[in-house]
Motif scaffolding. Sequence first.
Motif, PDB file in Angstrom:
ATOM      1  N   VAL A 145       0.839  -1.203   0.000  1.00 39.47           N
ATOM      2  CA  VAL A 145       0.000   0.000   0.000  1.00 39.47           C
ATOM      3  C   VAL A 145       0.874   1.254   0.000  1.00 39.47           C
ATOM      4  O   VAL A 145       0.572   2.226  -0.707  1.00 39.47           O
ATOM      5  CB  VAL A 145      -0.961  -0.016   1.217  1.00 39.47           C
ATOM      6  CG1 VAL A 145      -1.615   1.327   1.430  1.00 39.47           C
ATOM      7  CG2 VAL A 145      -2.020  -1.092   1.031  1.00 39.47           C
ATOM      8  N   LEU A 146       1.975   1.239   0.742  1.00 35.64           N
ATOM      9  CA  LEU A 146       2.882   2.388   0.757  1.00 35.64           C
ATOM     10  C   LEU A 146       3.488   2.620  -0.629  1.00 35.64           C
ATOM     11  O   LEU A 146       3.552   3.756  -1.098  1.00 35.64           O
ATOM     12  CB  LEU A 146       3.982   2.172   1.799  1.00 35.64           C
ATOM     13  CG  LEU A 146       5.029   3.275   1.903  1.00 35.64           C
ATOM     14  CD1 LEU A 146       4.384   4.552   2.438  1.00 35.64           C
ATOM     15  CD2 LEU A 146       6.160   2.839   2.798  1.00 35.64           C
ATOM     16  N   LEU A 147       3.926   1.550  -1.291  1.00 36.95           N
ATOM     17  CA  LEU A 147       4.515   1.696  -2.617  1.00 36.95           C
ATOM     18  C   LEU A 147       3.474   2.079  -3.660  1.00 36.95           C
ATOM     19  O   LEU A 147       3.791   2.787  -4.617  1.00 36.95           O
ATOM     20  CB  LEU A 147       5.237   0.416  -3.024  1.00 36.95           C
ATOM     21  CG  LEU A 147       6.543   0.156  -2.268  1.00 36.95           C
ATOM     22  CD1 LEU A 147       7.096  -1.219  -2.623  1.00 36.95           C
ATOM     23  CD2 LEU A 147       7.556   1.236  -2.553  1.00 36.95           C
ATOM     24  N   ALA A 148       2.245   1.633  -3.490  1.00 40.85           N
ATOM     25  CA  ALA A 148       1.190   2.050  -4.418  1.00 40.85           C
ATOM     26  C   ALA A 148       0.814   3.508  -4.187  1.00 40.85           C
ATOM     27  O   ALA A 148       0.482   4.226  -5.131  1.00 40.85           O
ATOM     28  CB  ALA A 148      -0.039   1.158  -4.262  1.00 40.85           C
ATOM     29  N   ALA A 149       0.890   3.962  -2.943  1.00 42.21           N
ATOM     30  CA  ALA A 149       0.564   5.349  -2.640  1.00 42.21           C
ATOM     31  C   ALA A 149       1.668   6.297  -3.099  1.00 42.21           C
ATOM     32  O   ALA A 149       1.391   7.379  -3.616  1.00 42.21           O
ATOM     33  CB  ALA A 149       0.327   5.515  -1.142  1.00 42.21           C
ATOM     34  N   VAL A 150       2.921   5.885  -2.929  1.00 47.27           N
ATOM     35  CA  VAL A 150       4.060   6.733  -3.302  1.00 47.27           C
ATOM     36  C   VAL A 150       5.030   5.893  -4.151  1.00 47.27           C
ATOM     37  O   VAL A 150       6.062   5.439  -3.655  1.00 47.27           O
ATOM     38  CB  VAL A 150       4.779   7.285  -2.051  1.00 47.27           C
ATOM     39  CG1 VAL A 150       5.822   8.320  -2.439  1.00 47.27           C
ATOM     40  CG2 VAL A 150       3.805   7.853  -1.067  1.00 47.27           C
ATOM     41  N   PRO A 151       4.708   5.670  -5.430  1.00 42.47           N
ATOM     42  CA  PRO A 151       5.583   4.824  -6.247  1.00 42.47           C
ATOM     43  C   PRO A 151       6.951   5.454  -6.512  1.00 42.47           C
ATOM     44  O   PRO A 151       7.862   4.770  -6.952  1.00 42.47           O
ATOM     45  CB  PRO A 151       4.804   4.627  -7.546  1.00 42.47           C
ATOM     46  CG  PRO A 151       3.734   5.628  -7.547  1.00 42.47           C
ATOM     47  CD  PRO A 151       3.524   6.081  -6.152  1.00 42.47           C
ATOM     48  N   GLU A 152       7.112   6.741  -6.223  1.00 41.69           N
ATOM     49  CA  GLU A 152       8.403   7.389  -6.429  1.00 41.69           C
ATOM     50  C   GLU A 152       9.443   6.931  -5.408  1.00 41.69           C
ATOM     51  O   GLU A 152      10.622   7.253  -5.554  1.00 41.69           O
ATOM     52  CB  GLU A 152       8.262   8.916  -6.364  1.00 41.69           C
ATOM     53  CG  GLU A 152       7.544   9.510  -7.542  1.00 41.69           C
ATOM     54  CD  GLU A 152       6.035   9.368  -7.436  1.00 41.69           C
ATOM     55  OE1 GLU A 152       5.504   9.242  -6.311  1.00 41.69           O
ATOM     56  OE2 GLU A 152       5.378   9.365  -8.491  1.00 41.69           O
TER      57      GLU A 152
END
Length: 127
Positions: A17-24
């Motif tokens: 979920v963290l990587l989907a929220a902030v893929p940068e």
Amino acid sequence: MEMVLQVIGGLVLTVGVLLAAVPELVNRFKGPGDTPLQVPKERHAAIARRIRWGWLIAVGYLLMYPPIGLGWLPILLTLAVAGIAGIMTARLMGLMLDGIDMRHLFRFAAESLILGGLWTWFVKLSA
């Protein structure tokens, strides 16, 4: 053992979920010496970059809720439900954070119908 899998699944789900929220956080580079890829200007591409992390969310769901039963049908059904739920979670995050794109909105609606049918079938199998 089940509690350990649920904790690991919760951690994997949180990372997904963290990587989907902030893929940068994990920029992909074009090659050696190149600059990081920029955030796409088009909504469709901006949402699509988040969906790539749906598989990690699906693995978290799968670890938290393992298949019920030992047959091949419950296992396949659980894999399908977890996979679609992970992709839907990432797509919904993209729709909320990047704005509404009709192509992704229609895909989300289709995935919702498929997930509803699979969930109904899953409940009938487990009863």
